[in-house]
Design a protein around this motif. Sequence first.
Motif, PDB file in Angstrom:
ATOM      1  N   TRP A  38       0.846  -1.191   0.000  1.00  0.00           N
ATOM      2  CA  TRP A  38       0.000   0.000   0.000  1.00  0.00           C
ATOM      3  C   TRP A  38       0.881   1.241   0.000  1.00  0.00           C
ATOM      4  N   ASP A  39       0.485   2.250  -0.777  1.00  0.00           N
ATOM      5  CA  ASP A  39       1.253   3.495  -0.740  1.00  0.00           C
ATOM      6  C   ASP A  39       0.920   4.278   0.520  1.00  0.00           C
ATOM      7  N   ASP A  40       1.640   5.357   0.765  1.00  0.00           N
ATOM      8  CA  ASP A  40       1.495   6.114   2.008  1.00  0.00           C
ATOM      9  C   ASP A  40       0.089   6.685   2.165  1.00  0.00           C
ATOM     10  N   THR A  41      -0.494   7.131   1.068  1.00  0.00           N
ATOM     11  CA  THR A  41      -1.838   7.703   1.135  1.00  0.00           C
ATOM     12  C   THR A  41      -2.857   6.645   1.534  1.00  0.00           C
ATOM     13  N   GLU A  42      -2.710   5.429   0.986  1.00  0.00           N
ATOM     14  CA  GLU A  42      -3.648   4.352   1.322  1.00  0.00           C
ATOM     15  C   GLU A  42      -3.532   3.961   2.791  1.00  0.00           C
ATOM     16  N   VAL A  43      -2.312   3.906   3.288  1.00  0.00           N
ATOM     17  CA  VAL A  43      -2.112   3.592   4.712  1.00  0.00           C
ATOM     18  C   VAL A  43      -2.791   4.643   5.581  1.00  0.00           C
ATOM     19  N   ALA A  44      -2.565   5.915   5.274  1.00  0.00           N
ATOM     20  CA  ALA A  44      -3.169   6.993   6.064  1.00  0.00           C
ATOM     21  C   ALA A  44      -4.686   6.979   5.952  1.00  0.00           C
ATOM     22  N   ARG A  45      -5.199   6.762   4.733  1.00  0.00           N
ATOM     23  CA  ARG A  45      -6.655   6.768   4.534  1.00  0.00           C
ATOM     24  C   ARG A  45      -7.328   5.657   5.330  1.00  0.00           C
ATOM     25  N   ARG A  46      -6.771   4.462   5.276  1.00  0.00           N
ATOM     26  CA  ARG A  46      -7.377   3.330   5.980  1.00  0.00           C
ATOM     27  C   ARG A  46      -7.373   3.571   7.497  1.00  0.00           C
ATOM     28  N   TRP A  47      -6.277   4.100   8.010  1.00  0.00           N
ATOM     29  CA  TRP A  47      -6.229   4.347   9.451  1.00  0.00           C
ATOM     30  C   TRP A  47      -7.249   5.394   9.868  1.00  0.00           C
ATOM     31  N   LEU A  48      -7.411   6.431   9.056  1.00  0.00           N
ATOM     32  CA  LEU A  48      -8.352   7.497   9.391  1.00  0.00           C
ATOM     33  C   LEU A  48      -9.801   7.063   9.206  1.00  0.00           C
ATOM     34  N   MET A  49     -10.035   6.001   8.465  1.00  0.00           N
ATOM     35  CA  MET A  49     -11.376   5.424   8.398  1.00  0.00           C
ATOM     36  C   MET A  49     -11.650   4.547   9.619  1.00  0.00           C
ATOM     37  N   LEU A  50     -10.571   4.041  10.237  1.00  0.00           N
ATOM     38  CA  LEU A  50     -10.719   3.268  11.472  1.00  0.00           C
ATOM     39  C   LEU A  50     -10.805   4.176  12.698  1.00  0.00           C
ATOM     40  N   CYS A  51      -9.980   5.196  12.720  1.00  0.00           N
ATOM     41  CA  CYS A  51      -9.931   6.152  13.833  1.00  0.00           C
ATOM     42  C   CYS A  51     -10.142   7.561  13.266  1.00  0.00           C
ATOM     43  N   ASP A 100     -19.965  11.673  10.280  1.00  0.00           N
ATOM     44  CA  ASP A 100     -21.161  12.309   9.748  1.00  0.00           C
ATOM     45  C   ASP A 100     -22.305  12.225  10.758  1.00  0.00           C
ATOM     46  N   ALA A 101     -23.482  12.657  10.347  1.00  0.00           N
ATOM     47  CA  ALA A 101     -24.634  12.704  11.259  1.00  0.00           C
ATOM     48  C   ALA A 101     -25.035  11.321  11.757  1.00  0.00           C
ATOM     49  N   ASP A 102     -24.721  10.269  10.993  1.00  0.00           N
ATOM     50  CA  ASP A 102     -25.062   8.899  11.389  1.00  0.00           C
ATOM     51  C   ASP A 102     -23.957   8.220  12.192  1.00  0.00           C
ATOM     52  N   GLY A 103     -22.882   8.940  12.459  1.00  0.00           N
ATOM     53  CA  GLY A 103     -21.778   8.377  13.218  1.00  0.00           C
ATOM     54  C   GLY A 103     -20.769   7.619  12.388  1.00  0.00           C
ATOM     55  N   ASN A 104     -20.893   7.679  11.055  1.00  0.00           N
ATOM     56  CA  ASN A 104     -19.941   7.001  10.179  1.00  0.00           C
ATOM     57  C   ASN A 104     -18.736   7.900   9.914  1.00  0.00           C
ATOM     58  N   PRO A 105     -17.554   7.314   9.712  1.00  0.00           N
ATOM     59  CA  PRO A 105     -16.366   8.139   9.483  1.00  0.00           C
ATOM     60  C   PRO A 105     -16.462   8.912   8.173  1.00  0.00           C
ATOM     61  N   CYS A 106     -16.068  10.160   8.218  1.00  0.00           N
ATOM     62  CA  CYS A 106     -16.003  10.979   7.003  1.00  0.00           C
ATOM     63  C   CYS A 106     -14.706  10.667   6.257  1.00  0.00           C
ATOM     64  N   GLN A 107     -14.741  10.831   4.948  1.00  0.00           N
ATOM     65  CA  GLN A 107     -13.511  10.657   4.176  1.00  0.00           C
ATOM     66  C   GLN A 107     -12.473  11.669   4.663  1.00  0.00           C
ATOM     67  N   PRO A 108     -11.242  11.229   4.918  1.00  0.00           N
ATOM     68  CA  PRO A 108     -10.223  12.143   5.471  1.00  0.00           C
ATOM     69  C   PRO A 108      -9.854  13.258   4.507  1.00  0.00           C
ATOM     70  N   SER A 109      -9.577  14.415   5.073  1.00  0.00           N
ATOM     71  CA  SER A 109      -9.168  15.570   4.291  1.00  0.00           C
ATOM     72  C   SER A 109      -7.666  15.498   4.010  1.00  0.00           C
ATOM     73  N   LYS A 110      -7.196  16.362   3.110  1.00  0.00           N
ATOM     74  CA  LYS A 110      -5.773  16.389   2.776  1.00  0.00           C
ATOM     75  C   LYS A 110      -4.907  16.711   3.993  1.00  0.00           C
ATOM     76  N   PRO A 111      -5.260  17.718   4.822  1.00  0.00           N
ATOM     77  CA  PRO A 111      -4.433  17.966   6.015  1.00  0.00           C
ATOM     78  C   PRO A 111      -4.391  16.767   6.962  1.00  0.00           C
ATOM     79  N   GLU A 112      -5.498  16.037   7.097  1.00  0.00           N
ATOM     80  CA  GLU A 112      -5.512  14.856   7.965  1.00  0.00           C
ATOM     81  C   GLU A 112      -4.599  13.774   7.400  1.00  0.00           C
ATOM     82  N   LEU A 113      -4.647  13.577   6.091  1.00  0.00           N
ATOM     83  CA  LEU A 113      -3.762  12.598   5.454  1.00  0.00           C
ATOM     84  C   LEU A 113      -2.307  13.014   5.580  1.00  0.00           C
TER      85      LEU A 113
END
Length: 352
Positions: free
Chosen positions: A87-100, A105-118
Amino acid sequence: MARLARAEVFDPNEVAFAHVIARTVRRCFLFGDDPASGKNFDHRKIWIEQYLQHFAACFGIDLICFAILSNHYHLILRSRPDVVKNWDDTEVARRWLMLCPHRKDADGNPCQPSKPELDAIRNCPVKLADIRSRLSNISWWMRLLNQRVAQRANAEDEEMGRFFQDRYKAVRLIDESAVLACAAYVDLNPIRAAMAETIEQSDHTSAQRRIETHTQQPAESHSDGLRHDDSFLSPVENDEADGETGPVPSQSGKRCSDKGFLWFSLERYLELLDWTAREIADGKRDQTPQHLAPILQRLGLESSVWCELVADFGKLFKTVAGNPCAVDEYRSCQTQRRFRLPRRIRDLIPTG
């Protein structure tokens, strides 16, 4: 005797199968009908299944089997550092930010991470390396899963303190006989516990999910009323003759990889489960059906031995599981210690 450190059994850089179990505190029925409180907590089994689907899509870990009962659950997991490595660095960061996630969102589901978060992860080599390791670490899977179930249940009950009895139990499965016997043990748990009579009726198990997907006919007894599929589970058959070698990362985004875990088909696996369930329930050891005999012959097991292994797998294996010859050759990761097996295992499976 002090319990063996997890690092002695599992090397984070190796692909490894693990049978893990987590029990509720004092074995109270906090996932089902609780006689102490008179409440029903079956909906918490649905929570766990939802978390399992989400984790299977984000972690570098294959979910092989699962069974959720009233006071504990079983999983078979396969760590996949070989997949995460690609996995490239972006994929590693994206997957972790979907876990934590930082945001939901309003339903409590993780939002797609922003560029600063990545960027906060992928621009920091130390943090990135740590998170890459976590994504294929079974301990991190169990840590996040149990933490979320416990916090959610305690909030619902307006309680504090422990929800799970202790740290989860983990047994490493070191050969194909251990993987197959443990898979059958997990999938047949509701039948052994007299919670179901057939595999199709075994709610909250991977076997039921596979049957529904295979037959395209949902079971009628679902407590949640939803159609299920097995797209987040590891495939059963590992057919390397057809080119399925190496990591085989999944293209669906619903699981880590498309690599199977047995050398025969889903149909044969379900037939073996069905036959084994009848043998265990009846308590009579009959002749193995002709079409299933080659499976047990490959493992060098008599039908009676197979049934005992499946029925008592959790009692027979405590740290590592496998054929005695394989276990005798296996060593702990750090101190190169030998692992011991109960004498009953050696009586069942002679080494020579």
